[in-house]
Design a protein around this motif. Sequence first.
Motif, PDB file in Angstrom:
ATOM      1  N   GLU A 107     -24.537  13.459  -8.571  1.00 41.73           N
ATOM      2  CA  GLU A 107     -23.460  12.632  -8.948  1.00 41.73           C
ATOM      3  C   GLU A 107     -22.799  12.627 -10.312  1.00 41.73           C
ATOM      4  O   GLU A 107     -21.671  12.604 -10.638  1.00 41.73           O
ATOM      5  CB  GLU A 107     -24.121  11.252  -8.807  1.00 41.73           C
ATOM      6  N   THR A 108     -23.669  13.183 -11.218  1.00 39.31           N
ATOM      7  CA  THR A 108     -23.326  13.600 -12.795  1.00 39.31           C
ATOM      8  C   THR A 108     -21.998  14.498 -12.786  1.00 39.31           C
ATOM      9  O   THR A 108     -21.085  14.458 -13.181  1.00 39.31           O
ATOM     10  CB  THR A 108     -24.412  14.038 -13.607  1.00 39.31           C
ATOM     11  N   LYS A 109     -22.495  15.816 -11.745  1.00 40.76           N
ATOM     12  CA  LYS A 109     -21.252  16.766 -11.741  1.00 40.76           C
ATOM     13  C   LYS A 109     -20.097  16.122 -11.111  1.00 40.76           C
ATOM     14  O   LYS A 109     -18.950  16.450 -11.554  1.00 40.76           O
ATOM     15  CB  LYS A 109     -21.909  17.713 -10.800  1.00 40.76           C
ATOM     16  N   ARG A 110     -20.118  15.116 -10.059  1.00 39.26           N
ATOM     17  CA  ARG A 110     -19.033  14.656  -9.468  1.00 39.26           C
ATOM     18  C   ARG A 110     -17.979  14.023 -10.474  1.00 39.26           C
ATOM     19  O   ARG A 110     -17.010  13.710 -10.509  1.00 39.26           O
ATOM     20  CB  ARG A 110     -19.299  14.000  -8.178  1.00 39.26           C
ATOM     21  N   ILE A 111     -18.687  13.016 -11.268  1.00 32.37           N
ATOM     22  CA  ILE A 111     -18.138  12.219 -12.199  1.00 32.37           C
ATOM     23  C   ILE A 111     -17.441  12.973 -13.184  1.00 32.37           C
ATOM     24  O   ILE A 111     -16.034  12.741 -13.623  1.00 32.37           O
ATOM     25  CB  ILE A 111     -19.240  11.281 -13.119  1.00 32.37           C
ATOM     26  N   ALA A 112     -18.057  14.106 -13.698  1.00 28.50           N
ATOM     27  CA  ALA A 112     -17.355  15.012 -14.551  1.00 28.50           C
ATOM     28  C   ALA A 112     -16.159  15.763 -13.932  1.00 28.50           C
ATOM     29  O   ALA A 112     -15.047  15.863 -14.537  1.00 28.50           O
ATOM     30  CB  ALA A 112     -18.313  16.030 -14.987  1.00 28.50           C
ATOM     31  N   ALA A 113     -16.476  16.247 -12.544  1.00 30.17           N
ATOM     32  CA  ALA A 113     -15.334  16.898 -11.927  1.00 30.17           C
ATOM     33  C   ALA A 113     -13.877  15.869 -11.867  1.00 30.17           C
ATOM     34  O   ALA A 113     -12.891  16.198 -11.928  1.00 30.17           O
ATOM     35  CB  ALA A 113     -15.807  17.134 -10.565  1.00 30.17           C
ATOM     36  N   ARG A 114     -14.515  14.757 -11.525  1.00 30.96           N
ATOM     37  CA  ARG A 114     -13.081  13.495 -11.344  1.00 30.96           C
ATOM     38  C   ARG A 114     -12.419  13.516 -12.798  1.00 30.96           C
ATOM     39  O   ARG A 114     -11.217  13.406 -12.818  1.00 30.96           O
ATOM     40  CB  ARG A 114     -14.113  12.366 -11.076  1.00 30.96           C
ATOM     41  N   LEU A 115     -13.237  13.529 -13.877  1.00 35.43           N
ATOM     42  CA  LEU A 115     -12.531  13.286 -15.243  1.00 35.43           C
ATOM     43  C   LEU A 115     -11.824  14.737 -15.276  1.00 35.43           C
ATOM     44  O   LEU A 115     -10.628  14.521 -15.997  1.00 35.43           O
ATOM     45  CB  LEU A 115     -13.675  13.176 -16.221  1.00 35.43           C
ATOM     46  N   SER A 116     -12.182  15.680 -15.005  1.00 34.02           N
ATOM     47  CA  SER A 116     -11.445  17.022 -15.537  1.00 34.02           C
ATOM     48  C   SER A 116     -10.166  17.062 -14.618  1.00 34.02           C
ATOM     49  O   SER A 116      -9.281  17.791 -15.190  1.00 34.02           O
ATOM     50  CB  SER A 116     -12.204  18.137 -14.785  1.00 34.02           C
ATOM     51  N   GLY A 117      -9.959  16.513 -13.680  1.00 35.84           N
ATOM     52  CA  GLY A 117      -8.844  16.397 -12.851  1.00 35.84           C
ATOM     53  C   GLY A 117      -7.821  15.445 -13.725  1.00 35.84           C
ATOM     54  O   GLY A 117      -6.510  15.572 -13.384  1.00 35.84           O
ATOM     55  N   ILE A 118      -8.041  14.602 -14.336  1.00 36.58           N
ATOM     56  CA  ILE A 118      -7.170  13.944 -15.194  1.00 36.58           C
ATOM     57  C   ILE A 118      -6.908  14.096 -16.602  1.00 36.58           C
ATOM     58  O   ILE A 118      -6.369  13.397 -17.313  1.00 36.58           O
ATOM     59  CB  ILE A 118      -7.636  12.440 -14.863  1.00 36.58           C
ATOM     60  N   LEU A 119      -7.992  14.917 -16.963  1.00 36.89           N
ATOM     61  CA  LEU A 119      -7.888  15.376 -18.568  1.00 36.89           C
ATOM     62  C   LEU A 119      -6.473  16.235 -18.856  1.00 36.89           C
ATOM     63  O   LEU A 119      -6.200  17.114 -17.942  1.00 36.89           O
ATOM     64  CB  LEU A 119      -8.864  16.014 -18.892  1.00 36.89           C
TER      65      LEU A 119
END
Length: 162
Positions: free
Chosen positions: A14-26
Amino acid sequence: MNPRKEFISKSVEETKRIAARLSGILPKGGFLALVGELGSGKTVFVKGLAKGLGVKNGDYVNSPTFVLIKEYEGKKKLYHFDLYRLKTEKEIEELGAQEYFFGDGIVAMEWADKAPAILPKEHIRIEFSVLDDDKRKIRFIPFGARYKKIIQNLKFLPKMKI
């Protein structure tokens, strides 16, 4: 006051998924100041960023404690800093760290609280707290208008695919 958003991660994935989600909008030049005790999830979060940015073998991302900066190629470059072993901000400045801050990659700086004076005025502070063996609280605090908008738009569903 800075708008804040926080998520409770129940697992490493889940921590990785949160970060991956953020990476897509940075945006290019994005700066993340990661703060939290040892074992709180900072490096796991960077692995998720790497995966979200399309870094080949993103799961092999590890803490650059002994080299201080690691670069990864993906859709956007990822610059991973670890300031754990540094004692003074002068040491950090001597690394030439600020040369990476406004490029076209994403900077993820672990232990950023060791260098508050060199952080860009606009960035996202991400605070990690251990709740139990598996659970982490991840709090996002944006500094600057573009980051406020990004955090307002950040959503996470535990079953999201990365």
